[in-house]
Design an enzyme around this catalytic site. Structure first.
Site, PDB file in Angstrom:
ATOM      1  CG  ASP A 160      -2.110  -0.952   1.018  1.00 49.64           C
ATOM      2  OD1 ASP A 160      -2.209  -1.585  -0.042  1.00 49.64           O
ATOM      3  OD2 ASP A 160      -2.912  -1.093   1.963  1.00 49.64           O
ATOM      4  CB  THR A 201       2.758  -0.150  11.102  1.00 54.13           C
ATOM      5  OG1 THR A 201       3.669   0.699  10.418  1.00 54.13           O
ATOM      6  CG2 THR A 201       3.506  -1.194  11.906  1.00 54.13           C
ATOM      7  CG  ASP A 202      -2.035   0.782  12.838  1.00 50.05           C
ATOM      8  OD1 ASP A 202      -1.457   1.225  11.826  1.00 50.05           O
ATOM      9  OD2 ASP A 202      -2.976   1.389  13.386  1.00 50.05           O
ATOM     10  CE  LYS A 220      -3.567  -4.223   0.775  1.00 49.18           C
ATOM     11  NZ  LYS A 220      -4.699  -3.545   1.406  1.00 49.18           N
ATOM     12  CB  CYS A 257      -2.859  -3.010   4.833  1.00 48.85           C
ATOM     13  SG  CYS A 257      -4.502  -2.348   4.448  1.00 48.85           S
TER      14      CYS A 257
END
Length: 265
Positions: free
Chosen positions: A65, A205-206, A175, A208
């Site tokens: 992403d 980080t938290d 995706k 995808c």
């Protein structure tokens, strides 16, 4: 089928398969499924909670992403008043790391939101994720600046940032969920490349990154998060909790400099 240019290949012309790590050899009278895989190329990486030894011939990096909508002025996060600058933190370390990984024969896989224009692959709960009040600019809606539709496949908003243009030999996966494994060919690509261990980078980080990593863990891959190659615009405690959970339950945490030090000269 021959692998992409930066993957070493010593297979015969009648090999069937994508990678030197996993293929058959076919002739008119016989198919040999017993081809011996190449010897490991080991890289000892300082990591937490333990150091890891990677086989570079069976390792890939998955980058998630790093797209204009999340990381670039004029993208969707910028439009809604989010901190898109925070999501740009992985760009510089990846600019240094990716050429070295390609040189070492490590596949580079880009996993990005890339929705159908008609959103036929997006159920209401996923549309709600980006448009929770039912109004405003969400998935598939046009950006007010005319740069395209939010995270629509083959559009400027969904494109990888200019600073990290994919190279020949990289793999691109669209995706449609927080996890890069759900309803995508990512698992098949990794298995056909003979991959056993995955380095993870990207944003957020938290979200995808974490959920793609946890799905990889559930599928049996060795998972290594590159902390300086991951970023989020969430509060800092979200990063702290994610790193703690990865080290506790789902894999290992290191950074790009440790990987670079471990690569063969």
């Amino acid at each position: 089928m021959k692998p992409h240019p930066y993957i070493p290949d010593t297979r015969p012309d009648n090999a069937l398969g994508l990678a030197p790590q996993y293929y058959w050899v076919a002739s008119e009278r016989e198919v040999d499924m017993s081809v011996e895989p190449p010897a490991p190329v080991r890289a000892r990486v300082a990591a937490e909670p333990q150091n890891v030894v990677l086989d570079l011939r069976r390792t890939a990096i998955v980058i998630i992403d790093l797209q204009n909508d999340f990381c670039t002025e004029g993208g969707w996060v910028d439009h809604i008043g989010g901190n898109y600058q925070a999501d740009r933190a992985p760009i510089a370390p990846l600019q240094a790391l990716l050429p070295a990984l390609r040189q070492a024969g490590v596949p580079v896989i880009w996993v990005n939101w890339g929705n159908r224009p008609d959103l036929a692959n997006m159920p209401p709960n996923q549309i709600h994720l980006y448009k929770n009040s039912g109004s405003g600019v969400g998935l598939g809606d046009p950006l007010p600046n005319g740069k395209g539709h939010v995270l629509q496949k083959d559009s400027w908003p969904a494109a990888i940032v200019d600073e990290l243009t994919p190279r020949d030999g990289d793999y691109l996966v669209d995706k449609h969920r927080i996890s890069g494994f759900w309803d995508t060919p990512l698992d098949s690509i990794l298995r056909n490349l003979g991959v056993k261990s995955v380095l993870f980078a990207g944003c957020n980080t938290d979200q995808c990154v974490l959920h793609t990593l946890t799905d990889a863990n559930f599928l049996g891959y060795g998972c290594v998060m590159l902390s300086d190659c991951c970023a989020t615009s969430s509060p800092y405690f979200c990063t702290e909790a994610t790193i703690w959970n990865v080290k506790k339950c789902f894999g290992f945490v290191t950074d790009s400099t440790a990987v670079l030090r471990a690569l063969p000269a």
